[in-house]
Design a protein around this motif. Structure first.
Motif, mmCIF file in Angstrom:
data_model
loop_
_atom_site.group_PDB
_atom_site.id
_atom_site.type_symbol
_atom_site.label_atom_id
_atom_site.label_comp_id
_atom_site.label_asym_id
_atom_site.label_seq_id
_atom_site.Cartn_x
_atom_site.Cartn_y
_atom_site.Cartn_z
ATOM 1 N N PRO A 1 0.808 -1.224 0.000
ATOM 2 C CA PRO A 1 0.000 0.000 0.000
ATOM 3 C C PRO A 1 0.838 1.270 0.000
ATOM 4 C CG PRO A 1 -0.974 -1.618 1.470
ATOM 5 C CD PRO A 1 0.322 -2.195 1.007
ATOM 6 N N ALA A 2 1.940 1.279 0.757
ATOM 7 C CA ALA A 2 2.787 2.481 0.803
ATOM 8 C C ALA A 2 3.417 2.754 -0.564
ATOM 9 C CB ALA A 2 3.869 2.326 1.866
ATOM 10 N N TYR B 1 -2.080 3.211 8.444
ATOM 11 C CA TYR B 1 -2.155 4.339 7.525
ATOM 12 C C TYR B 1 -0.887 5.179 7.501
ATOM 13 C CZ TYR B 1 -7.156 3.543 6.925
ATOM 14 O OH TYR B 1 -8.371 3.005 6.601
ATOM 15 N N GLU B 2 0.061 4.894 8.401
ATOM 16 C CA GLU B 2 1.223 5.762 8.523
ATOM 17 C C GLU B 2 2.028 5.871 7.232
ATOM 18 O OE1 GLU B 2 0.244 3.617 10.687
ATOM 19 O OE2 GLU B 2 -0.215 4.848 12.451
ATOM 20 N N GLY B 3 2.135 4.796 6.487
ATOM 21 C CA GLY B 3 2.915 4.837 5.257
ATOM 22 C C GLY B 3 2.124 5.247 4.036
ATOM 23 N N VAL B 4 0.805 5.363 4.195
ATOM 24 C CA VAL B 4 -0.059 5.634 3.041
ATOM 25 C C VAL B 4 -0.564 7.079 3.017
ATOM 26 C CG1 VAL B 4 -2.257 5.028 1.944
ATOM 27 C CG2 VAL B 4 -0.748 3.235 2.808
ATOM 28 N N LEU B 5 -1.084 7.546 4.140
ATOM 29 C CA LEU B 5 -1.698 8.878 4.147
ATOM 30 C C LEU B 5 -0.714 10.018 3.879
ATOM 31 C CD1 LEU B 5 -4.360 8.630 6.981
ATOM 32 C CD2 LEU B 5 -4.726 8.734 4.517
ATOM 33 N N PRO B 6 0.483 10.037 4.471
ATOM 34 C CA PRO B 6 1.388 11.170 4.211
ATOM 35 C C PRO B 6 1.684 11.412 2.733
ATOM 36 C CG PRO B 6 2.134 9.972 6.135
ATOM 37 C CD PRO B 6 1.019 9.157 5.534
ATOM 38 N N PRO B 7 2.023 10.375 1.929
ATOM 39 C CA PRO B 7 2.256 10.646 0.499
ATOM 40 C C PRO B 7 1.008 11.150 -0.208
ATOM 41 C CG PRO B 7 3.038 8.447 1.081
ATOM 42 C CD PRO B 7 2.319 8.968 2.254
ATOM 43 N N LEU B 8 -0.149 10.612 0.150
ATOM 44 C CA LEU B 8 -1.377 11.052 -0.513
ATOM 45 C C LEU B 8 -1.703 12.494 -0.156
ATOM 46 C CD1 LEU B 8 -3.713 7.926 -0.071
ATOM 47 C CD2 LEU B 8 -2.263 8.512 -2.015
ATOM 48 N N LEU B 9 -1.588 12.840 1.111
ATOM 49 C CA LEU B 9 -1.964 14.180 1.564
ATOM 50 C C LEU B 9 -0.980 15.260 1.111
ATOM 51 C CD1 LEU B 9 -3.106 13.305 5.203
ATOM 52 C CD2 LEU B 9 -4.568 13.884 3.249
ATOM 53 N N SER B 10 0.251 14.873 0.815
ATOM 54 C CA SER B 10 1.252 15.856 0.382
ATOM 55 C C SER B 10 1.457 15.849 -1.129
ATOM 56 C CB SER B 10 2.586 15.575 1.079
ATOM 57 O OG SER B 10 3.070 14.277 0.741
ATOM 58 N N THR C 1 -5.133 13.043 -6.014
ATOM 59 C CA THR C 1 -4.531 12.183 -4.999
ATOM 60 C C THR C 1 -4.728 12.768 -3.604
ATOM 61 O OG1 THR C 1 -2.885 11.461 -6.619
ATOM 62 C CG2 THR C 1 -2.390 11.054 -4.312
ATOM 63 N N ARG C 2 -4.563 14.075 -3.471
ATOM 64 C CA ARG C 2 -4.791 14.698 -2.160
ATOM 65 C C ARG C 2 -6.230 14.478 -1.708
ATOM 66 N NH1 ARG C 2 -2.447 19.082 -4.362
ATOM 67 N NH2 ARG C 2 -4.238 20.465 -4.089
ATOM 68 N N SER C 3 -7.178 14.596 -2.636
ATOM 69 C CA SER C 3 -8.585 14.416 -2.253
ATOM 70 C C SER C 3 -8.850 12.996 -1.768
ATOM 71 C CB SER C 3 -9.504 14.756 -3.432
ATOM 72 O OG SER C 3 -9.342 13.837 -4.498
ATOM 73 N N ALA C 4 -8.183 12.013 -2.392
ATOM 74 C CA ALA C 4 -8.338 10.624 -1.925
ATOM 75 C C ALA C 4 -7.803 10.478 -0.510
ATOM 76 C CB ALA C 4 -7.613 9.674 -2.875
ATOM 77 N N GLY C 5 -6.664 11.126 -0.243
ATOM 78 C CA GLY C 5 -6.106 11.053 1.097
ATOM 79 C C GLY C 5 -6.978 11.739 2.135
ATOM 80 N N VAL C 6 -7.542 12.894 1.769
ATOM 81 C CA VAL C 6 -8.409 13.623 2.705
ATOM 82 C C VAL C 6 -9.651 12.798 3.027
ATOM 83 C CG1 VAL C 6 -9.890 15.642 2.955
ATOM 84 C CG2 VAL C 6 -7.567 15.898 2.057
ATOM 85 N N THR C 7 -10.263 12.208 2.002
ATOM 86 C CA THR C 7 -11.459 11.391 2.230
ATOM 87 C C THR C 7 -11.144 10.187 3.128
ATOM 88 O OG1 THR C 7 -12.275 12.051 0.059
ATOM 89 C CG2 THR C 7 -13.325 10.151 1.080
ATOM 90 N N ALA C 8 -9.932 9.645 2.970
ATOM 91 C CA ALA C 8 -9.545 8.473 3.777
ATOM 92 C C ALA C 8 -9.322 8.818 5.243
ATOM 93 C CB ALA C 8 -8.275 7.854 3.201
ATOM 94 N N GLY D 1 -10.036 7.366 11.158
ATOM 95 C CA GLY D 1 -10.296 7.926 12.480
ATOM 96 C C GLY D 1 -9.501 9.180 12.760
ATOM 97 N N ARG D 2 -9.119 9.917 11.710
ATOM 98 C CA ARG D 2 -8.306 11.122 11.870
ATOM 99 C C ARG D 2 -8.994 12.328 11.231
ATOM 100 N NH1 ARG D 2 -2.267 8.755 10.294
ATOM 101 N NH2 ARG D 2 -2.417 6.830 11.516
ATOM 102 N N SER D 3 -10.294 12.427 11.401
ATOM 103 C CA SER D 3 -11.062 13.489 10.748
ATOM 104 C C SER D 3 -10.564 14.877 11.086
ATOM 105 C CB SER D 3 -12.549 13.365 11.120
ATOM 106 O OG SER D 3 -13.081 12.148 10.654
ATOM 107 N N GLU D 4 -9.995 15.048 12.270
ATOM 108 C CA GLU D 4 -9.537 16.382 12.677
ATOM 109 C C GLU D 4 -8.407 16.889 11.782
ATOM 110 O OE1 GLU D 4 -6.981 13.355 14.559
ATOM 111 O OE2 GLU D 4 -9.152 13.632 14.391
ATOM 112 N N GLN D 5 -7.686 15.962 11.127
ATOM 113 C CA GLN D 5 -6.593 16.362 10.245
ATOM 114 C C GLN D 5 -7.094 16.915 8.921
ATOM 115 O OE1 GLN D 5 -3.605 13.305 9.742
ATOM 116 N NE2 GLN D 5 -3.592 12.781 11.925
ATOM 117 N N ALA D 6 -8.399 16.871 8.684
ATOM 118 C CA ALA D 6 -8.948 17.392 7.425
ATOM 119 C C ALA D 6 -9.106 18.910 7.451
ATOM 120 C CB ALA D 6 -10.301 16.737 7.133
#
Length: 472
Positions: free
Chosen positions: A190-191, A223-232, A238-245, A250-255
């Motif tokens: 996944p990463a 999610y540690e290896g997956v979300l950072p690349p998507l969100l950056s 790709t960013r939108s996919a990371g935000v939706t994820a 369980g990290r909605s506050e990071q949106a």
């Protein structure tokens, strides 16, 4: 590279004379092989004088005496009998496998079947990596699916390291094919898929890899290896996919920070996630737009307020028209336009803004009220001493007014230093028609049309003058 018919026919003629393949075309470029195939037929049909002895009656029996170059020519010959025999003989020269790939989609059945049998026997993982781009190009033709099926079957045997060669191929069709195979075979973690989604420039690869990365995690994945690349990622999909994820992780506050993203798609996804956890994006935007002089105000927060606010929020956007940051000014204009709260008098000074983006947004906002703007004031801004973006904005508004004002502005731009603006002005004159509410027989119209004589035939010019009530 064989880019035009002259290059193709010259290459075909040299090949018929026995010139080495490597000096005739770029053997690593699939486009050259396809161009050569077309070039041989062009020479055979239109310049047969260059090919003495190249017919089925005079060729050596079985083509067994032909070397690699002339056999390559025979593989592309217009005569199906020659192509069929050339396919049989091509087994002697592995370098001719690209032409065998092309013959797998041949319109002659026996040629096609012999080529397909040879491709089944000759294609290996190593050669499949080299020929992937050509096979996929041929695969878009009628009868081309066979090669793609063989390619897929061979590459499913490739190791992740071998398949990785195709992930960096300049041909996006090859990258899509390779990533689909890797995802199907679960060869990438996944990463790795997340990094691919963030790094590739093709939107199909971005969506494919981002979706696969998040799907492979399951509901409680790491999610540690997956979300950072998507969100950056630089690309918004790709960013939108990371935000939706973030919600599933369980990290909605990071949106929240993505509510002011530069992309409307990402902002919309962030608002969805924030609302799901009970937040109010509109209040978040309002809080940030209450300080009109804040140098840290992100432009995305300004347009975000318009996207989810109401017309009452125009009071927060209007002071931002004077913000020191051009991006904020431009988004404030766009936001007022989205809320249908455009004040032409208030926005008019922004047509002189030093930032092209601000003038562009202001012009779009003022187009519906172009008739309310002073024509002479706009005409002054089409002068050559003004910045190009100011001239363009003023002309768009004058052109929207129509009538003699638009004609006067367009003719005045015939000597503009910018070639694109001159071209737009010429097109404006060519489609110009007199307005029904304007005075017929205006001498200035006749003068302006005469200055535009080079744009019309004599008949069309007389017609335009007649429509305007001007004597020819």
């Amino acid at each position: 590279m064989l880019e035009n018919i002259e290059d193709r026919t010259a290459a075909a003629t040299r090949l018929a004379g026995g010139a080495p393949l490597q000096s005739t075309l770029d053997v690593a470029d699939p486009a050259d092989w396809l161009a050569l195939d077309a070039g041989v037929r062009e020479v055979a049909w239109h310049r047969p004088q260059f090919l003495p002895g190249w017919d089925s009656a005079s060729l050596p029996a079985g083509l067994t005496q032909l070397g690699e170059s002339r056999l390559a020519f025979a593989l592309c010959h217009r005569d199906g009998r020659i192509r069929q025999e050339a396919v049989r003989q091509s087994v002697r020269y592995p370098g001719l496998l690209p032409l065998v790939v092309i013959r797998c989609a041949d319109w002659v059945g026996p040629v096609r079947e012999h080529a397909r049998q040879l491709l089944r026997e000759a294609l290996s993982v190593a050669s499949a990596l080299d020929l992937a781009s050509l096979i996929l190009r041929v695969g878009r033709r009628d009868r081309g699916a066979f090669g793609v099926e063989v390619l897929g079957r061979i590459l499913r045997q490739a190791s992740p390291g071998q398949l990785a060669v195709l992930f960096a191929d300049p041909d996006r069709i090859v990258r899509r094919f390779a990533y689909r195979l890797a995802i199907e075979g679960r060869q990438l973690r996944p990463a790795e898929l997340a990094r691919a989604a963030a790094g590739d420039q093709d939107t199909v690869v971005q969506d494919l890899c981002a979706t696969a990365a998040l799907t492979a995690l399951g509901d409680e994945g790491a999610y540690e290896g997956v979300l950072p690349p998507l969100l950056s990622a630089r690309n918004p999909r790709t960013r939108s996919a990371g935000v939706t994820a973030l919600k599933r992780a369980g990290r909605s506050e990071q949106a929240e920070p993505f509510l002011s993203d530069r992309s409307a798609l990402v902002r919309a996804c962030a608002r969805y996630v924030v609302r799901q956890q009970g937040g109010d994006p509109a209040s978040w935007y309002r809080e940030r737009c209450t300080a009109p002089d804040d140098p840290e105000l992100p432009p995305g927060a300004v347009i975000g307020l318009a996207e989810c606010g109401n017309r009452a929020d125009a009071g927060l956007l209007r002071p931002l028209l004077a913000h020191p940051a051009a991006g904020v000014r431009a988004r404030a204009v766009a936001g007022l336009r989205a809320l249908d709260c455009v004040d032409a008098k208030q926005m008019r000074p922004l047509l002189d803004d030093p930032a092209a983006g601000v003038v562009r947004e202001t012009t779009a906002a003022l187009l519906p009220s172009a008739n309310e703007l002073p024509a002479d004031w706009l005409l002054e801004r089409t002068g050559a001493e003004r910045p190009r973006h100011v001239r363009v904005g003023a002309f768009r508004l004058l052109d929207a007014r129509g009538g003699i004002v638009a004609l006067r502005a367009a003719v005045g731009l015939f000597e503009d230093p910018d070639v694109k603006l001159r071209t737009w002005a010429a097109h404006s004159v060519q489609r110009w028609r007199p307005s029904p509410d304007e005075r017929r027989g205006d001498a200035e119209v006749g003068e302006l049309l005469d200055r535009s004589r080079h744009l019309f035939s004599d008949h069309v010019l007389r017609r335009r003058k007649w429509e305007a009530g001007v004597d020819s």
